[in-house]
Design a protein around this motif. Structure first.
Motif, PDB file in Angstrom:
ATOM      1  N   VAL A 128       0.842  -1.202   0.000  1.00 53.19           N
ATOM      2  CA  VAL A 128       0.000   0.000   0.000  1.00 53.19           C
ATOM      3  C   VAL A 128       0.874   1.248   0.000  1.00 53.19           C
ATOM      4  O   VAL A 128       0.640   2.195  -0.772  1.00 53.19           O
ATOM      5  N   LEU A 137      -2.875  -5.425  -5.682  1.00 48.37           N
ATOM      6  CA  LEU A 137      -3.249  -4.059  -5.344  1.00 48.37           C
ATOM      7  C   LEU A 137      -3.340  -3.200  -6.608  1.00 48.37           C
ATOM      8  O   LEU A 137      -4.262  -2.380  -6.746  1.00 48.37           O
ATOM      9  N   THR A 169      -6.582  -3.790  -8.192  1.00 51.30           N
ATOM     10  CA  THR A 169      -7.645  -3.117  -7.448  1.00 51.30           C
ATOM     11  C   THR A 169      -7.685  -1.626  -7.778  1.00 51.30           C
ATOM     12  O   THR A 169      -8.760  -1.035  -7.940  1.00 51.30           O
ATOM     13  N   ASP A 209      -5.180   0.971   6.186  1.00 51.45           N
ATOM     14  CA  ASP A 209      -5.711   0.767   4.836  1.00 51.45           C
ATOM     15  C   ASP A 209      -5.584  -0.689   4.403  1.00 51.45           C
ATOM     16  O   ASP A 209      -6.492  -1.247   3.772  1.00 51.45           O
ATOM     17  N   THR A 216      -8.237  -2.750   6.052  1.00 52.29           N
ATOM     18  CA  THR A 216      -9.533  -2.501   5.417  1.00 52.29           C
ATOM     19  C   THR A 216      -9.675  -3.307   4.131  1.00 52.29           C
ATOM     20  O   THR A 216     -10.732  -3.904   3.861  1.00 52.29           O
ATOM     21  N   LEU A 217      -8.609  -3.344   3.326  1.00 54.23           N
ATOM     22  CA  LEU A 217      -8.655  -4.118   2.079  1.00 54.23           C
ATOM     23  C   LEU A 217      -8.870  -5.602   2.350  1.00 54.23           C
ATOM     24  O   LEU A 217      -9.631  -6.275   1.644  1.00 54.23           O
ATOM     25  N   ARG A 235     -10.645  -7.574  -0.792  1.00 54.63           N
ATOM     26  CA  ARG A 235     -10.047  -7.071  -2.021  1.00 54.63           C
ATOM     27  C   ARG A 235      -8.807  -7.856  -2.444  1.00 54.63           C
ATOM     28  O   ARG A 235      -8.312  -7.691  -3.551  1.00 54.63           O
TER      29      ARG A 235
END
Length: 342
Positions: free
Chosen positions: A151, A180, A183, A295, A298-299, A304
């Protein structure tokens, strides 16, 4: 008492009994459930990194439950799941205020410069503990720290939709880069690695093009980008030769995301005039911290990231020596996890 795996010298773990640490002012005691084995852990195990810290309890990708809190610490539920930011800065200097903790003069890292998580319990600063939903399995939560690193790299590179990206290296972190990027909406995503198995997994997880033959990489990138080169190239291996390759794969005005760790004395010769005239850029990034951890969690919570390729190989703490010794023989295991028996 608790069990802990101490790396007594390069290549040699010993599992010992140690007193369970007690949280002091501003601290939390975590009962560790699972720990991921990171490439950095392998470097330490092989004597290539942090040798001056031995003997050491390594391990920094971990999750567990809140076992105890010091007097005055609030906001945590005993028995609740949590993940932990492994970067311990002073919390108040110029760099810590900017969430650039690795540059803090007093920075320490759990499992690298101080004892880490290959143990049944660990005491950590309360400000670095992030509560996690009980519904998310430990084998998924343990991926929070490595995903946070990715991230941060994407944030530093300012990746956005429609950008072409080359990921050099399809190992655990390379695969997370690919996921990522998918995404975010980058396209096309080109992944390169010598391992056919790992390139195949990267393609399953979101890469558009896979390359296993180094001789074909440059032409493949040019064909996929109308001859320009990639907007962004991420070096995720830590090989000086591959960093030189990365520069050749970038378009004019492109960006090199320097992620893979090299030896301390390795250098990359930048063509200065070309870098200036083409407005090229290079940005380093290696560890997730602060908001990156939130973050990443959360993913994971919202599905995700495809996590199954990272959860197949688990070993009990008592077999940690075998887990480390066999990692190179198990390329299909993107992540090895050490499980604490209860």
């Amino acid at each position: 008492m608790m069990r802990a795996a101490i790396l007594v010298k390069p290549g040699r773990f010993e599992v010992e009994e140690r007193p369970i640490p007690q949280p002091g002012q501003g601290e939390v005691l975590i009962k560790i459930a699972q720990v991921g084995v990171c490439g950095t852990d392998l470097h330490i195990f092989n004597g290539h990194y942090a040798a001056d810290s031995l003997p050491l309890i390594p391990g920094h990708e971990f999750t567990g439950t809140i076992a105890a809190v010091a007097s005055g610490v609030t906001g945590f539920q005993l028995g609740g799941k949590a993940v932990v930011d492994m970067n311990v800065g002073c919390g108040h200097c110029f760099w810590c205020r900017r969430n650039e903790v690795l540059n803090c003069p007093d920075m320490r890292q759990m499992g690298i410069t101080m004892d880490g998580a290959f143990a049944e319990y660990i005491v950590v600063p309360a400000r670095l503990v992030i509560p996690a939903p009980d519904a998310i399995p430990f084998e998924v939560l343990v991926l929070t720290e490595p995903l946070a690193c990715v991230v941060r790299a994407a944030r530093k590179a300012r990746v956005t939709f429609g950008q072409s990206v080359v990921v050099i290296g399809a190992g655990p972190v390379g695969n997370l880069h690919v996921q990522l990027l998918r995404t975010i909406g980058a396209a096309p995503i080109i992944v390169a690695d010598l391992s056919e198995d790992r390139v195949a997994m990267a393609l399953e997880c979101g890469a558009d093009i896979g390359v296993t033959d180094p001789a074909q990489l440059h032409q493949t990138v040019m064909d996929a980008t109308e001859g320009r080169g990639a907007d962004i190239v991420i070096e995720s291996v830590g090989n000086p030769t591959l960093y030189k390759t990365a520069l050749r794969l970038m378009r004019k005005g492109g960006h090199l995301a320097a992620f893979g760790l090299t030896g301390v004395d390795e250098r990359l010769a930048l063509p200065i005039l070309e870098t200036i005239l083409h407005e090229n850029s290079v940005k380093g990034s290696v560890a997730g911290m602060g908001q990156d951890m939130h973050d990443a969690l959360t993913l994971l919570v919202h599905g995700r990231i495809r996590t199954k390729p990272f959860t197949r190989a688990t070993y009990p703490l008592t077999d940690i020596q075998a887990a480390f010794e066999t990692i190179s023989d198990r390329p299909k295991d993107l992540k090895t996890q050490i499980v604490m028996a209860t």
